[in-house]
Design a protein around this motif. Structure first.
Motif, PDB file in Angstrom:
ATOM      1  N   CYS B  22       0.827  -1.216   0.000  1.00 25.30           N
ATOM      2  CA  CYS B  22       0.000   0.000   0.000  1.00 25.30           C
ATOM      3  C   CYS B  22       0.856   1.258   0.000  1.00 25.30           C
ATOM      4  CB  CYS B  22      -0.910   0.030   1.232  1.00 25.30           C
ATOM      5  SG  CYS B  22      -2.232  -1.171   1.125  1.00 25.30           S
ATOM      6  N   ARG B  23       1.943   1.211   0.770  1.00 19.65           N
ATOM      7  CA  ARG B  23       2.820   2.396   0.819  1.00 19.65           C
ATOM      8  C   ARG B  23       3.451   2.642  -0.550  1.00 19.65           C
ATOM      9  NH1 ARG B  23       7.116   1.059   4.551  1.00 19.65           N
ATOM     10  NH2 ARG B  23       7.927   3.161   4.166  1.00 19.65           N
ATOM     11  N   ILE B  24       3.857   1.567  -1.216  1.00 18.58           N
ATOM     12  CA  ILE B  24       4.447   1.719  -2.560  1.00 18.58           C
ATOM     13  C   ILE B  24       3.412   2.336  -3.505  1.00 18.58           C
ATOM     14  CG2 ILE B  24       5.326   0.474  -4.587  1.00 18.58           C
ATOM     15  CD1 ILE B  24       6.508  -1.605  -2.573  1.00 18.58           C
ATOM     16  N   LEU B  25       2.195   1.834  -3.429  1.00 18.67           N
ATOM     17  CA  LEU B  25       1.146   2.353  -4.325  1.00 18.67           C
ATOM     18  C   LEU B  25       0.822   3.814  -4.035  1.00 18.67           C
ATOM     19  CD1 LEU B  25      -1.473  -0.491  -4.832  1.00 18.67           C
ATOM     20  CD2 LEU B  25       0.230   0.417  -6.422  1.00 18.67           C
ATOM     21  N   ALA B  26       0.736   4.148  -2.749  1.00 19.96           N
ATOM     22  CA  ALA B  26       0.401   5.526  -2.380  1.00 19.96           C
ATOM     23  C   ALA B  26       1.498   6.476  -2.863  1.00 19.96           C
ATOM     24  CB  ALA B  26       0.215   5.638  -0.866  1.00 19.96           C
ATOM     25  N   THR B  27       2.749   6.038  -2.714  1.00 25.72           N
ATOM     26  CA  THR B  27       3.876   6.870  -3.152  1.00 25.72           C
ATOM     27  C   THR B  27       3.889   6.983  -4.676  1.00 25.72           C
ATOM     28  OG1 THR B  27       5.110   6.110  -1.235  1.00 25.72           O
ATOM     29  CG2 THR B  27       6.377   7.125  -3.011  1.00 25.72           C
ATOM     30  N   ALA B  28       3.656   5.863  -5.346  1.00 28.02           N
ATOM     31  CA  ALA B  28       3.619   5.890  -6.820  1.00 28.02           C
ATOM     32  C   ALA B  28       2.525   6.844  -7.285  1.00 28.02           C
ATOM     33  CB  ALA B  28       3.373   4.485  -7.364  1.00 28.02           C
ATOM     34  N   GLU B  29       1.348   6.740  -6.665  1.00 28.15           N
ATOM     35  CA  GLU B  29       0.242   7.599  -7.099  1.00 28.15           C
ATOM     36  C   GLU B  29       0.587   9.070  -6.905  1.00 28.15           C
ATOM     37  OE1 GLU B  29      -3.723   6.471  -5.818  1.00 28.15           O
ATOM     38  OE2 GLU B  29      -4.496   8.437  -6.392  1.00 28.15           O
ATOM     39  N   ARG B  30       1.278   9.372  -5.797  1.00 28.82           N
ATOM     40  CA  ARG B  30       1.669  10.771  -5.560  1.00 28.82           C
ATOM     41  C   ARG B  30       2.627  11.250  -6.665  1.00 28.82           C
ATOM     42  NH1 ARG B  30       5.861  12.583  -2.799  1.00 28.82           N
ATOM     43  NH2 ARG B  30       6.189  10.644  -1.635  1.00 28.82           N
ATOM     44  N   PHE B  31       3.623  10.423  -7.003  1.00 28.06           N
ATOM     45  CA  PHE B  31       4.535  10.791  -8.098  1.00 28.06           C
ATOM     46  C   PHE B  31       3.766  10.939  -9.418  1.00 28.06           C
ATOM     47  CE2 PHE B  31       8.198   9.409  -5.492  1.00 28.06           C
ATOM     48  CZ  PHE B  31       9.098  10.394  -5.812  1.00 28.06           C
ATOM     49  N   PHE B  32       2.888   9.981  -9.690  1.00 28.77           N
ATOM     50  CA  PHE B  32       2.149   9.995 -10.964  1.00 28.77           C
ATOM     51  C   PHE B  32       1.316  11.281 -11.062  1.00 28.77           C
ATOM     52  CE2 PHE B  32       1.908   5.041 -11.333  1.00 28.77           C
ATOM     53  CZ  PHE B  32       3.283   4.993 -11.421  1.00 28.77           C
ATOM     54  N   ARG B  33       0.742  11.675  -9.929  1.00 31.25           N
ATOM     55  CA  ARG B  33      -0.093  12.879  -9.881  1.00 31.25           C
ATOM     56  C   ARG B  33       0.753  14.129 -10.136  1.00 31.25           C
ATOM     57  NH1 ARG B  33      -5.218  12.665  -7.482  1.00 31.25           N
ATOM     58  NH2 ARG B  33      -4.890  10.603  -6.585  1.00 31.25           N
ATOM     59  N   GLU B  34       1.984  14.105  -9.601  1.00 29.79           N
ATOM     60  CA  GLU B  34       2.820  15.307  -9.668  1.00 29.79           C
ATOM     61  C   GLU B  34       3.645  15.404 -10.951  1.00 29.79           C
ATOM     62  OE1 GLU B  34       4.926  15.223  -5.959  1.00 29.79           O
ATOM     63  OE2 GLU B  34       3.068  15.616  -4.817  1.00 29.79           O
ATOM     64  N   ILE B  35       4.294  14.319 -11.350  1.00 31.60           N
ATOM     65  CA  ILE B  35       5.154  14.424 -12.539  1.00 31.60           C
ATOM     66  C   ILE B  35       4.716  13.503 -13.681  1.00 31.60           C
ATOM     67  CG2 ILE B  35       7.175  15.189 -11.191  1.00 31.60           C
ATOM     68  CD1 ILE B  35       8.362  12.363 -11.603  1.00 31.60           C
ATOM     69  N   GLY B  36       3.677  12.704 -13.446  1.00 29.29           N
ATOM     70  CA  GLY B  36       3.190  11.810 -14.500  1.00 29.29           C
ATOM     71  C   GLY B  36       3.821  10.424 -14.396  1.00 29.29           C
ATOM     72  N   TYR B  37       3.064   9.411 -14.826  1.00 30.24           N
ATOM     73  CA  TYR B  37       3.560   8.042 -14.648  1.00 30.24           C
ATOM     74  C   TYR B  37       4.734   7.725 -15.555  1.00 30.24           C
ATOM     75  CZ  TYR B  37       1.417   6.218 -18.951  1.00 30.24           C
ATOM     76  OH  TYR B  37       1.099   5.969 -20.247  1.00 30.24           O
ATOM     77  N   GLN B  38       4.819   8.421 -16.689  1.00 31.33           N
ATOM     78  CA  GLN B  38       5.895   8.079 -17.612  1.00 31.33           C
ATOM     79  C   GLN B  38       7.259   8.553 -17.107  1.00 31.33           C
ATOM     80  OE1 GLN B  38       3.532   9.507 -20.815  1.00 31.33           O
ATOM     81  NE2 GLN B  38       3.878   7.672 -22.066  1.00 31.33           N
ATOM     82  N   LYS B  39       7.268   9.705 -16.410  1.00 34.16           N
ATOM     83  CA  LYS B  39       8.543  10.240 -15.914  1.00 34.16           C
ATOM     84  C   LYS B  39       8.959   9.625 -14.583  1.00 34.16           C
ATOM     85  CE  LYS B  39       8.474  14.735 -18.197  1.00 34.16           C
ATOM     86  NZ  LYS B  39       7.987  16.099 -18.027  1.00 34.16           N
ATOM     87  N   THR B  40       8.025   8.992 -13.914  1.00 37.70           N
ATOM     88  CA  THR B  40       8.344   8.408 -12.601  1.00 37.70           C
ATOM     89  C   THR B  40       9.109   7.098 -12.787  1.00 37.70           C
ATOM     90  OG1 THR B  40       6.316   9.330 -11.677  1.00 37.70           O
ATOM     91  CG2 THR B  40       7.341   7.533 -10.455  1.00 37.70           C
ATOM     92  N   THR B  41      10.194   6.942 -12.025  1.00 41.20           N
ATOM     93  CA  THR B  41      10.941   5.672 -12.096  1.00 41.20           C
ATOM     94  C   THR B  41      10.710   4.874 -10.809  1.00 41.20           C
ATOM     95  OG1 THR B  41      12.921   6.557 -11.039  1.00 41.20           O
ATOM     96  CG2 THR B  41      12.775   6.806 -13.433  1.00 41.20           C
ATOM     97  N   VAL B  42      11.006   3.581 -10.893  1.00 40.19           N
ATOM     98  CA  VAL B  42      10.911   2.740  -9.698  1.00 40.19           C
ATOM     99  C   VAL B  42      11.917   3.241  -8.653  1.00 40.19           C
ATOM    100  CG1 VAL B  42      11.248   0.390  -8.809  1.00 40.19           C
ATOM    101  CG2 VAL B  42       9.975   0.746 -10.931  1.00 40.19           C
ATOM    102  N   SER B  43      13.051   3.753  -9.121  1.00 43.69           N
ATOM    103  CA  SER B  43      14.038   4.313  -8.187  1.00 43.69           C
ATOM    104  C   SER B  43      13.471   5.495  -7.412  1.00 43.69           C
ATOM    105  CB  SER B  43      15.280   4.795  -8.945  1.00 43.69           C
ATOM    106  OG  SER B  43      15.949   3.705  -9.483  1.00 43.69           O
TER     107      SER B  43
END
Lengths: 209, 209
Positions: B22-43
């Motif tokens: 859940c923490r990974i998903l919440a963090t991913a969603e925050r990145f996706f919201r802010e910079i977009g899913y394409q620019k977000t890396t797993v790192s």
């Protein structure tokens, strides 16, 4: 840009302007079909016709104007066809609506299959709302409105506003007639077109019941 | 990739796996919201959580799996909402269909307005037919089929095949509920949603008349 004033004068003054315009369009369409409209340059078109680019610009003010004119020529046939279907006196209004929807669907799918580069161009024209497409959509609305109105007068349909009902028909068939969706969703589950048409005809038979 | 086996063991063995997911998903969603899913890396995601990328990969086998899970979480609410509308016993089947269509439309338009980067992501998911979207569309079909079937049993609707009728409703609302069309056509003329809904309800009241 190189100009050849003798050539320009010849084209303008000898009453060949309509012919030259047609030749430019036919050549452009051939290039668009073969290498796509984005890769085709005005120089390509001019060179192929033995003209200067400047002379092409006497007939079309920009590459965009050529694009729009080619799209207009590509969609002219279907507009004629649906207007003809709308005019068949022996068909019920429901059958005319059905025939128009089938014609629009067939036209779109067939272009996608047989002329993918031209299909791509029409798709861009729709997506980017080129003027030529706005007029095309408005003409389809007008034909459908006419048939719906006749259906209401003849007691077949029951809808307060034939114009709005025609827009509802258009919205209902996007999946089958919009170039982008036709190329995107060929294999996505959806109702068969015949069922969709029956559903639309029911919609026209009475919103107020 | 760096791994920290103590960290991995801690995450796996101490029953914190669901929480970490859940923490990974919440963090991913925050990145996706802010910079977009394409620019977000797993790192990016791992670093923000004080984890190694390898540990993230213990929970999601790929970036694509994270993308799909975020989309699933974004569309979970609307699925719950339409299922709830389908279950309101005091509403007619027609009002439930209308409510479901309005909810789907509002959800799509609101996401486009308020969270454009998440909207873009859902749009890509739909356009590229990510598995999560195929299931989403199938679940909407199932809910609509159920309401249409109840409408037929209750004498409100008249259609031979509720499943096909539900697909017709879905095809009719593409313009109002498909992320790509909602962002493409905000200003293109079309029938107001209320008129479209009346048209759809008429369609459901009888294809066979």
């Amino acid at each position: 840009m190189m100009t050849d004033s003798a050539e320009v004068a010849r084209s303008i003054l000898d009453d060949q302007a309509p012919t030259t315009r047609c030749r430019i369009l036919a050549t452009a369409e051939r290039f668009f079909r073969e290498i796509g409209y984005q890769k085709t340059t005005v120089s390509d078109i001019a060179k192929s016709l033995g003209m200067s680019p400047a002379n092409v610009y006497r007939f079309f003010e920009s590459k965009k104007a050529i694009n729009e004119a080619v799209v207009a020529s590509v969609i002219k046939d279907i507009e004629g066809l649906i207007a003809a279907i709308a005019d068949v006196p022996s068909l019920s209004a429901a059958d005319r609506v059905a025939g128009i929807v089938r014609a629009l669907h067939h036209d779109c799918v067939e272009r996608c299959r047989a002329n993918p580069r031209i299909h791509e161009m029409v798709e861009a024209a729709m997506t980017e709302s080129w003027g030529v497409c706005e007029h095309h959509v408005a003409r389809i609305s007008a034909v459908l409105t006419r048939v719906v109105r006749e259906g209401v007068l003849g007691g077949e349909f029951d809808t307060k506003d034939p114009e709005v009902a025609a827009l509802c028909v258009q919205a209902s068939i996007i999946r089958y007639c919009n170039p982008m969706l036709v190329s995107l969703y060929p294999n996505v589950p959806g109702p068969p077109l015949d069922d969709m048409i029956s559903f639309i005809i029911s919609g026209l038979r009475g919103a107020s019941r």
